[in-house]
Design a protein around this motif. Structure first.
Motif, PDB file in Angstrom:
ATOM      1  N   VAL A  45       0.849  -1.189   0.000  1.00 35.15           N
ATOM      2  CA  VAL A  45       0.000   0.000   0.000  1.00 35.15           C
ATOM      3  C   VAL A  45       0.892   1.249   0.000  1.00 35.15           C
ATOM      4  O   VAL A  45       2.102   1.171   0.225  1.00 35.15           O
ATOM      5  CB  VAL A  45      -0.934   0.040   1.233  1.00 35.15           C
ATOM      6  N   ILE A  46       0.281   2.395  -0.284  1.00 34.40           N
ATOM      7  CA  ILE A  46       0.946   3.664  -0.008  1.00 34.40           C
ATOM      8  C   ILE A  46       0.053   4.455   0.930  1.00 34.40           C
ATOM      9  O   ILE A  46      -1.176   4.296   0.914  1.00 34.40           O
ATOM     10  CB  ILE A  46       1.248   4.477  -1.277  1.00 34.40           C
ATOM     11  N   GLY A  47       0.670   5.283   1.750  1.00 32.50           N
ATOM     12  CA  GLY A  47      -0.137   6.043   2.688  1.00 32.50           C
ATOM     13  C   GLY A  47       0.672   7.098   3.402  1.00 32.50           C
ATOM     14  O   GLY A  47       1.871   7.269   3.158  1.00 32.50           O
ATOM     15  N   CYS A  48       0.004   7.819   4.264  1.00 34.25           N
ATOM     16  CA  CYS A  48       0.677   8.794   5.108  1.00 34.25           C
ATOM     17  C   CYS A  48      -0.080   8.893   6.417  1.00 34.25           C
ATOM     18  O   CYS A  48      -1.244   8.497   6.517  1.00 34.25           O
ATOM     19  CB  CYS A  48       0.792  10.155   4.432  1.00 34.25           C
ATOM     20  N   GLY A  49       0.597   9.419   7.416  1.00 34.05           N
ATOM     21  CA  GLY A  49       0.003   9.548   8.740  1.00 34.05           C
ATOM     22  C   GLY A  49       0.055  10.985   9.215  1.00 34.05           C
ATOM     23  O   GLY A  49      -0.214  11.910   8.448  1.00 34.05           O
ATOM     24  N   LEU A  50       0.440  11.158  10.464  1.00 35.27           N
ATOM     25  CA  LEU A  50       0.435  12.470  11.111  1.00 35.27           C
ATOM     26  C   LEU A  50       1.233  13.520  10.350  1.00 35.27           C
ATOM     27  O   LEU A  50       0.832  14.672  10.259  1.00 35.27           O
ATOM     28  CB  LEU A  50       1.037  12.295  12.518  1.00 35.27           C
ATOM     29  N   GLN A  51       2.359  13.124   9.789  1.00 31.61           N
ATOM     30  CA  GLN A  51       3.211  14.099   9.106  1.00 31.61           C
ATOM     31  C   GLN A  51       2.804  14.278   7.654  1.00 31.61           C
ATOM     32  O   GLN A  51       3.375  15.081   6.920  1.00 31.61           O
ATOM     33  CB  GLN A  51       4.687  13.641   9.135  1.00 31.61           C
ATOM     34  N   GLY A  52       1.801  13.514   7.235  1.00 32.82           N
ATOM     35  CA  GLY A  52       1.510  13.457   5.811  1.00 32.82           C
ATOM     36  C   GLY A  52       0.516  14.479   5.330  1.00 32.82           C
ATOM     37  O   GLY A  52       0.107  15.384   6.046  1.00 32.82           O
TER      38      GLY A  52
ATOM     39  N   GLY B  77      10.735   2.888  16.825  1.00 37.34           N
ATOM     40  CA  GLY B  77      10.750   4.090  17.654  1.00 37.34           C
ATOM     41  C   GLY B  77      10.809   5.369  16.838  1.00 37.34           C
ATOM     42  O   GLY B  77      10.700   6.467  17.396  1.00 37.34           O
ATOM     43  N   GLN B  78      10.992   5.238  15.524  1.00 30.80           N
ATOM     44  CA  GLN B  78      11.027   6.410  14.646  1.00 30.80           C
ATOM     45  C   GLN B  78       9.644   6.667  14.065  1.00 30.80           C
ATOM     46  O   GLN B  78       8.819   5.750  13.991  1.00 30.80           O
ATOM     47  CB  GLN B  78      12.020   6.175  13.489  1.00 30.80           C
ATOM     48  N   ILE B  79       9.411   7.907  13.606  1.00 33.44           N
ATOM     49  CA  ILE B  79       8.126   8.192  12.980  1.00 33.44           C
ATOM     50  C   ILE B  79       7.940   7.297  11.761  1.00 33.44           C
ATOM     51  O   ILE B  79       8.907   6.947  11.076  1.00 33.44           O
ATOM     52  CB  ILE B  79       7.963   9.679  12.589  1.00 33.44           C
ATOM     53  N   GLY B  80       6.700   6.910  11.541  1.00 29.55           N
ATOM     54  CA  GLY B  80       6.406   6.061  10.386  1.00 29.55           C
ATOM     55  C   GLY B  80       6.394   4.577  10.700  1.00 29.55           C
ATOM     56  O   GLY B  80       6.350   3.750   9.793  1.00 29.55           O
ATOM     57  N   ASP B  81       6.423   4.211  11.972  1.00 30.21           N
ATOM     58  CA  ASP B  81       6.404   2.784  12.329  1.00 30.21           C
ATOM     59  C   ASP B  81       5.089   2.113  11.955  1.00 30.21           C
ATOM     60  O   ASP B  81       5.036   0.898  11.809  1.00 30.21           O
ATOM     61  CB  ASP B  81       6.616   2.605  13.834  1.00 30.21           C
ATOM     62  N   GLY B  82       4.018   2.930  11.831  1.00 29.05           N
ATOM     63  CA  GLY B  82       2.754   2.343  11.372  1.00 29.05           C
ATOM     64  C   GLY B  82       1.662   2.391  12.411  1.00 29.05           C
ATOM     65  O   GLY B  82       1.787   3.052  13.441  1.00 29.05           O
ATOM     66  N   LYS B  83       0.598   1.697  12.123  1.00 32.90           N
ATOM     67  CA  LYS B  83      -0.598   1.808  12.930  1.00 32.90           C
ATOM     68  C   LYS B  83      -1.387   0.501  12.849  1.00 32.90           C
ATOM     69  O   LYS B  83      -1.297  -0.215  11.863  1.00 32.90           O
ATOM     70  CB  LYS B  83      -1.450   2.954  12.391  1.00 32.90           C
ATOM     71  N   ILE B  84      -2.171   0.262  13.890  1.00 34.98           N
ATOM     72  CA  ILE B  84      -2.979  -0.954  13.945  1.00 34.98           C
ATOM     73  C   ILE B  84      -4.437  -0.555  14.136  1.00 34.98           C
ATOM     74  O   ILE B  84      -4.749   0.223  15.045  1.00 34.98           O
ATOM     75  CB  ILE B  84      -2.541  -1.870  15.111  1.00 34.98           C
ATOM     76  N   PHE B  85      -5.310  -1.082  13.306  1.00 32.03           N
ATOM     77  CA  PHE B  85      -6.746  -0.830  13.425  1.00 32.03           C
ATOM     78  C   PHE B  85      -7.426  -2.154  13.749  1.00 32.03           C
ATOM     79  O   PHE B  85      -7.117  -3.186  13.136  1.00 32.03           O
ATOM     80  CB  PHE B  85      -7.318  -0.286  12.113  1.00 32.03           C
ATOM     81  N   VAL B  86      -8.344  -2.118  14.693  1.00 33.70           N
ATOM     82  CA  VAL B  86      -9.054  -3.331  15.103  1.00 33.70           C
ATOM     83  C   VAL B  86     -10.551  -3.132  14.893  1.00 33.70           C
ATOM     84  O   VAL B  86     -11.109  -2.123  15.340  1.00 33.70           O
ATOM     85  CB  VAL B  86      -8.783  -3.650  16.586  1.00 33.70           C
TER      86      VAL B  86
END
Ligand code: ATP
Ligand code: MG
Length: 112
Positions: free
Chosen positions: A33-40, A84-93
């Motif tokens: 996939v491609i994506g972005c988070g808080l910094q995106g 521990g760096q930004i971009g480690d990802g996320k988990i959705f349940v």
């Protein structure tokens, strides 16, 4: 049952997959996939057009598990995907109301 969708670094896929396998998780779906988070979501302008420049490649793992395994699976994913760096990802349940194994017609946790 719960569905875990986790978006992680590509180079953490093997570790997460192997650790889930050792824990007895067999079924999973993996997607590039491609994506972005808080910094995106920052937009850069070039010749009058705007471009999303920071959709970074990641890997998404989808795995459906019995409720009883939720906490341990979350632990396993975090331990194996974290730098521990930004971009480690996320988990959705999310909750899953039914599962059917097509070959046998089994349903529910039997079919996971
Ligand atoms: N709210 C969201 N909804 C859907 N996907 C998301 C969301 N947040 C992050 N993602 C996905 O997770 C990937 C990794 O996100 P990321 O780890 O950068 O999250 P973050 O919130 O920015 O945390 P960090 O500050 O640690 O970077 C993104 O590239 C995107 O694919
Ligand atoms: Mg981020």
């Amino acid at each position: 049952m719960r569905k875990i969708e986790c978006i992680i670094r590509q180079n953490k896929l093997e570790d997460v997959k192997n650790a889930l396998g050792e824990f007895g998780i067999n079924g999973m779906t993996v997607t590039n996939v491609i994506g972005c988070g808080l910094q995106g979501g920052k937009t850069e302008f070039y010749r009058g057009n705007s471009y999303q420049i920071n959709l970074l490649p990641k890997v998404k793992i989808e795995v459906v598990i019995p409720d009883a395994k939720l906490d341990q699976v979350l632990d396993i994913i975090v331990k194996n995907a974290k730098t521990g760096q930004i971009g480690d990802g996320k988990i959705f349940v999310t909750e899953v109301s039914s599962v059917v194994r097509i070959r046998t017609g089994e349903s529910g946790e039997q079919a996971i």
